[in-house]
Design a protein around this motif. Structure first.
Motif, PDB file in Angstrom:
ATOM      1  N   PHE A   9       0.903  -1.341  -0.054  1.00  0.00           N
ATOM      2  CA  PHE A   9       0.045   0.077  -0.143  1.00  0.00           C
ATOM      3  C   PHE A   9       0.945   1.367  -0.027  1.00  0.00           C
ATOM      4  O   PHE A   9       0.593   2.034  -0.648  1.00  0.00           O
ATOM      5  CB  PHE A   9      -0.908   0.092   1.223  1.00  0.00           C
ATOM      6  N   ARG A  12       2.271   2.045  -3.530  1.00  0.00           N
ATOM      7  CA  ARG A  12       1.210   2.602  -4.157  1.00  0.00           C
ATOM      8  C   ARG A  12       0.765   3.822  -3.945  1.00  0.00           C
ATOM      9  O   ARG A  12       0.732   4.671  -4.796  1.00  0.00           O
ATOM     10  CB  ARG A  12       0.004   1.642  -4.382  1.00  0.00           C
ATOM     11  N   ASP A  13       0.835   4.298  -2.694  1.00  0.00           N
ATOM     12  CA  ASP A  13       0.340   5.691  -2.365  1.00  0.00           C
ATOM     13  C   ASP A  13       1.494   6.662  -2.779  1.00  0.00           C
ATOM     14  O   ASP A  13       1.152   7.724  -3.078  1.00  0.00           O
ATOM     15  CB  ASP A  13       0.138   5.545  -0.911  1.00  0.00           C
ATOM     16  N   VAL A  16       1.091   7.153  -6.508  1.00  0.00           N
ATOM     17  CA  VAL A  16       0.289   8.077  -6.967  1.00  0.00           C
ATOM     18  C   VAL A  16       0.495   9.776  -6.502  1.00  0.00           C
ATOM     19  O   VAL A  16       0.311  10.552  -7.394  1.00  0.00           O
ATOM     20  CB  VAL A  16      -1.003   7.954  -5.969  1.00  0.00           C
ATOM     21  N   ASN A  44      -5.911   3.597  -9.016  1.00  0.00           N
ATOM     22  CA  ASN A  44      -4.769   4.391  -8.469  1.00  0.00           C
ATOM     23  C   ASN A  44      -4.380   5.561  -9.467  1.00  0.00           C
ATOM     24  O   ASN A  44      -4.165   6.704  -9.271  1.00  0.00           O
ATOM     25  CB  ASN A  44      -3.755   3.593  -8.053  1.00  0.00           C
ATOM     26  N   TRP A  47      -6.850   8.186  -9.142  1.00  0.00           N
ATOM     27  CA  TRP A  47      -6.442   9.088  -7.980  1.00  0.00           C
ATOM     28  C   TRP A  47      -5.679   9.879  -8.294  1.00  0.00           C
ATOM     29  O   TRP A  47      -5.343  11.127  -7.832  1.00  0.00           O
ATOM     30  CB  TRP A  47      -6.400   8.054  -6.725  1.00  0.00           C
TER      31      TRP A  47
END
Length: 172
Positions: A9, A12-13, A16, A44, A47
């Motif tokens: 996670f 991925r964050d 982004v 994603n 986002w």
């Protein structure tokens, strides 16, 4: 771009966030990822696009409403509401009767947030179609937020007349 589909996670964050800082040059690449087979990467990418200003990013998010991935469609509807992207009204009204319930709820919420009276007939039609109480609440709340009293009342009167006609036909 490949990190948008990473198993971790935090990675991925961070991807982004990093992609959203690159602004215009990365929009075309993110648009490509929106159409990928990976639901996670697609969502994603939306986002990341939602954090980028500009018409190209808004257009890419509108295109994401046509994604086969429900999570991507939800993210796109949320982004459209946040940016108050009026260019998406037709697409949002088109998915009101066809999408999964969660997407229909988010589309109704986005239409309410946009506040455009042209969405009233579609919301009334969708309300008549039924659904769960959460979906019904989202549609009613959207109508309240739009605040076009005359169009809403006229639409409700038309619905009542249709119901009365159907009842007369059914009992004859």
């Amino acid at each position: 771009l490949a990190l948008l589909d990473d198993a971790r996670f935090a990675v991925r964050d961070a991807a982004v966030l990093d992609l959203s800082k690159r602004v215009e040059p990365v929009v075309a690449a993110l648009s490509f990822v929106v159409n990928s087979e990976s639901q996670q990467a697609s969502r994603n990418a939306v986002w990341a696009l939602s954090r980028i200003r500009g018409e190209a990013a808004r257009a890419a998010v509108r295109e994401a409403l046509d994604s086969p991935h429900p999570g991507t469609q939800l993210a796109a509807a949320h982004s459209i509401a946040d940016h108050r992207d009026r260019a998406a009204i037709d697409r949002l009204t088109a998915i009101l009767p066809t999408a999964e319930p969660a997407i229909r709820r988010q589309a109704a919420a986005a239409l309410g947030r946009l506040g455009d009276a042209s969405a009233v007939p579609a919301l009334l039609t969708a309300l008549q179609a039924g659904g769960d109480r959460f979906l019904e609440h989202a549609r009613i709340h959207a109508l309240i937020k739009i605040g076009d009293r005359e169009a809403t009342i006229a639409g409700l009167h038309d619905r009542v007349r249709d119901v009365r006609r159907a009842a007369v036909i059914a009992f004859d």
